[in-house]
Design an enzyme around this catalytic site. Structure first.
Site, PDB file in Angstrom:
ATOM      1  CB  SER A  13      -0.898   0.035   1.236  1.00 30.51           C
ATOM      2  OG  SER A  13      -1.879  -0.945   1.176  1.00 30.51           O
TER       3      SER A  13
ATOM      4  CG  ASP B 175       4.186  -8.152   4.982  1.00 25.16           C
ATOM      5  OD1 ASP B 175       3.053  -7.926   4.522  1.00 25.16           O
ATOM      6  OD2 ASP B 175       4.772  -7.380   5.747  1.00 25.16           O
TER       7      ASP B 175
ATOM      8  CG  ASP C 115       1.397   1.916   7.102  1.00 19.62           C
ATOM      9  OD1 ASP C 115       2.499   1.362   7.230  1.00 19.62           O
ATOM     10  OD2 ASP C 115       0.422   1.354   6.560  1.00 19.62           O
TER      11      ASP C 115
HETATM   12  O1  LIG Z   1      -1.102  -4.378   6.502  1.00 22.20           O
HETATM   13  C1  LIG Z   1      -0.002  -3.965   6.095  1.00 22.20           C
HETATM   14  O2  LIG Z   1       0.756  -3.277   6.767  1.00 22.20           O
HETATM   15  C2  LIG Z   1       0.431  -4.343   4.703  1.00 22.20           C
HETATM   16  C3  LIG Z   1       0.994  -5.727   4.728  1.00 22.20           C
HETATM   17  O3  LIG Z   1       2.124  -5.784   5.537  1.00 22.20           O
HETATM   18  O4  LIG Z   1      -0.657  -4.265   3.833  1.00 22.20           O
HETATM   19  P1  LIG Z   1      -0.909  -2.929   2.969  1.00 22.20           P
HETATM   20  O5  LIG Z   1       0.370  -2.649   2.255  1.00 22.20           O
HETATM   21  O6  LIG Z   1      -2.011  -3.321   2.023  1.00 22.20           O
HETATM   22  O7  LIG Z   1      -1.311  -1.868   3.893  1.00 22.20           O
HETATM   23 MN   LIG Z   2      -2.823  -2.070  -0.044  1.00 21.92          MN
HETATM   24 MN   LIG Z   3      -2.194  -5.415   2.579  1.00 23.25          MN
END
Ligand SMILES: O=C(O)[C@@H](CO)OP(=O)(O)O
Ligand SMILES: [Mn+2]
Ligand SMILES: [Mn+2]
Length: 538
Positions: A82, A172, A267
């Site tokens: 993401s 992951d 994030d």
């Molecule tokens: O959940 C998350 O942190 C990632 C997978 O590690 O998913 P996404 O990149 O879709 O946010």
């Molecule tokens: Mn995503």
């Molecule tokens: Mn994800």
């Protein structure tokens, strides 16, 4: 034309495409394109809206790359995620991302030359260095080989007492793979001990249960991490291989210690950064707030400048399409539910919190369910997001209405195939609500995704056959994929003759920003990745 230089924000008018159309930009999270079979949940689910986009107008539907170098990751084997996906979608250019920048800094040794390393290394002589992060080779948030290099590097540079606080991963990487990663780490730490470095694993916990929450969805997750990593108090909930962890209290952080977070992705590290850095933090009772020297692998939030100290400079994602469009008067509405809210705001805007212009922008966050895994409620808040987007479109107060629909990804990560099928259907229904609203106002839609997930739920061999483990059980794939994602354009506002070009066959997510700018009636800046569309003369 970096952020320090003088930027000309005025976008040129598109020679053929009009202004003033409402443009819906829909990002389906974790929605890739894959061959149809029973483990492709998007194929199995009823998704009439997405199906019709694919079948309805071949020149208005195509695939784009969403993994590897196309989104700034080191290799073709790196699945999308993401952060890099939304960065590329929003920024319109490909930036070397955290994974790659850290690889380079470790390879060149520059990681040890910067201010961040100097700051923490002053503690090495007399205090403990704590390393906190996700222990896997997933390459989305962190990578084990980078941790290994870092351990070697810090011990060669004087770290005498090292405590590693691991977060285990089943998201992951394959579920159950943590044991192997812990063994590798234990092995490395044993070697360091032979060399006289007092290096141990100090605490452990599953990433979704401790520390790695995001967008302030559930502070209890971060608190549990704090209790274990900082206070040295935690229930013993470790997998066998980590059972070696004893006497947590001895490993608590004390004044003078150094703390390095070895995740590069932003994030899920911002909340911990706030807890470690803000003197007046009030999201939970920290009990103790030791005077530590704290650095992130990267700076996670460029706007909040969090953390203030870091080992590797983050990609400078400047002049994003969001900033350009707002500065050219585009009124923007962005919405998702909490777990993906920052994707269409923070990541979209180049890892930057807040508005560019609060008079022209409105960001709406729908609270996510807390304390459940999303296979329990696979519809998540898809319809609520659809409704908010619909209302924003029908209000005619916005030129761009941008959403992330999380279901395929969040439920896909649980590995629950049946629930993921339900999730895909819900996402499709949300898309329909948005497309219907666009129809009503004579607007344009762009529907795409940030990376794959729900379209493949099993690990496969090279010829694509599902793999089974020793016990004959299917190996469920909870992670993202390296598959391409669809992009579709349409709507009554789309000018006649607009279609996808045929001469950008390797187009990726970074090409979407210029495309969206065109649909708003502008030409993208010249250094943006080229647009995916052209206007054929009729
Ligand atoms: O959940 C998350 O942190 C990632 C997978 O590690 O998913 P996404 O990149 O879709 O946010
Ligand atoms: Mn995503
Ligand atoms: Mn994800």
């Amino acid at each position: 034309m970096g952020s320090s230089g003088k930027v000309s924000w005025k976008l040129e008018d598109h020679p053929k495409l009009p202004k003033g159309k409402t443009v819906a930009v829909v990002v389906l999270d974790g929605w890739g394109e894959n061959k149809p079979d029973e483990y492709n949940c998007i194929h199995v689910a009823q998704t009439p809206t997405m199906d019709s986009l694919k079948q309805g107008a071949p020149e208005k539907w195509r695939l784009v790359k969403a993994h590897g170098p196309a989104v700034g990751l080191p290799t073709e084997d790196d699945m999308g995620n993401s952060e890099v996906g939304h960065n590329a979608l929003g920024a319109g250019r490909i930036f070397a991302q955290g994974a790659k920048l850290v690889d380079q800094a470790l390879a060149s040794g520059k990681i040890y030359e910067g201010e961040g390393f100097k700051y923490i290394s002053e503690c090495f002589q007399n205090a403990t260095l704590h390393l906190i992060g996700l222990l896997s080779d997933g390459g989305v948030h962190s990578r084990l080989d980078q941790l290994q290099l870092l351990l070697k590097g810090v011990s060669e540079r004087g770290a005498k007492r090292i405590r590693v606080h691991i977060l285990t991963d089943g998201r992951d990487v394959l579920d159950g793979s943590s044991v192997g990663f812990v063994e590798t780490l234990e092995n490395d730490l044993a070697k360091l001990r032979e060399k006289g470095v007092d290096a141990k694993i100090a605490s452990g916990g599953g990433r979704m249960y401790v520390t790695m929450d995001r967008y302030e969805n559930d502070w209890d997750v971060v608190k549990r991490g704090w209790d274990a990593q900082v206070l040295g108090e935690a229930p013993y909930k470790f997998t066998n291989a980590v059972e070696a962890v004893k006497k947590l209290r001895e490993n608590a952080m004390t004044n003078g210690d150094a703390v390095v977070i070895f995740n590069f992705r932003a994030d899920r590290m911002v909340m911990l950064a706030k807890a470690l850095e803000y003197p007046d933090f009030d999201k939970f009772d920290r009990v103790r707030f030791p005077k530590i020297r704290y650095a992130g692998m990267l700076q996670y939030d460029g706007e909040l400048k969090l953390p203030s100290k870091y080992l590797v400079s983050p990609p400078e994602i400047d002049r994003t399409s969001g900033e350009y469009l707002v500065k050219n008067g585009i009124r923007t509405f962005a919405c998702s539910e909490t777990v993906k809210f920052g994707h269409v705001t923070f990541f979209w805007n180049g890892n930057r919190s807040g508005y560019f212009n609060s008079e022209l922008e409105e960001y709406v966050e729908i609270p996510s369910d807390v304390g459940i895994t999303f296979n329990v409620k696979p519809n998540m808040k898809a319809l609520e997001i659809g409704e908010k987007a619909r209302d924003a479109i029908l209000s005619r107060k916005f030129d761009q209405v941008r959403v992330n629909i999380p279901n395929g990804d969040m439920v896909g990560h649980t590995g629950d195939i049946q629930a993921t099928v339900v999730a895909c259907k819900a996402a499709d229904e949300a898309v329909k609500m948005i497309l219907d609203a666009i129809e009503e106002v004579g607007g344009i839609y762009v529907v795409t995704a940030d990376h794959g997930n729900a379209e493949d739920m099993v690990k496969r061999n090279k010829s694509g056959q599902p793999l089974k483990d020793k016990n004959g059980e299917l190996q469920i794939l909870t992670s993202h994929t390296c598959l391409p994602v669809p992009i579709a354009i349409g709507g009554p506002g789309l000018a006649p003759g607009v279609r996808f070009r045929k001469d950008v066959p390797t187009g990726g997510l970074a090409n979407v920003a210029a495309t969206v700018m065109n649909l708003h009636g502008f030409v993208a800046p010249s250094d943006y990745e080229t647009t995916l569309i052209e206007v054929a003369d009729n």
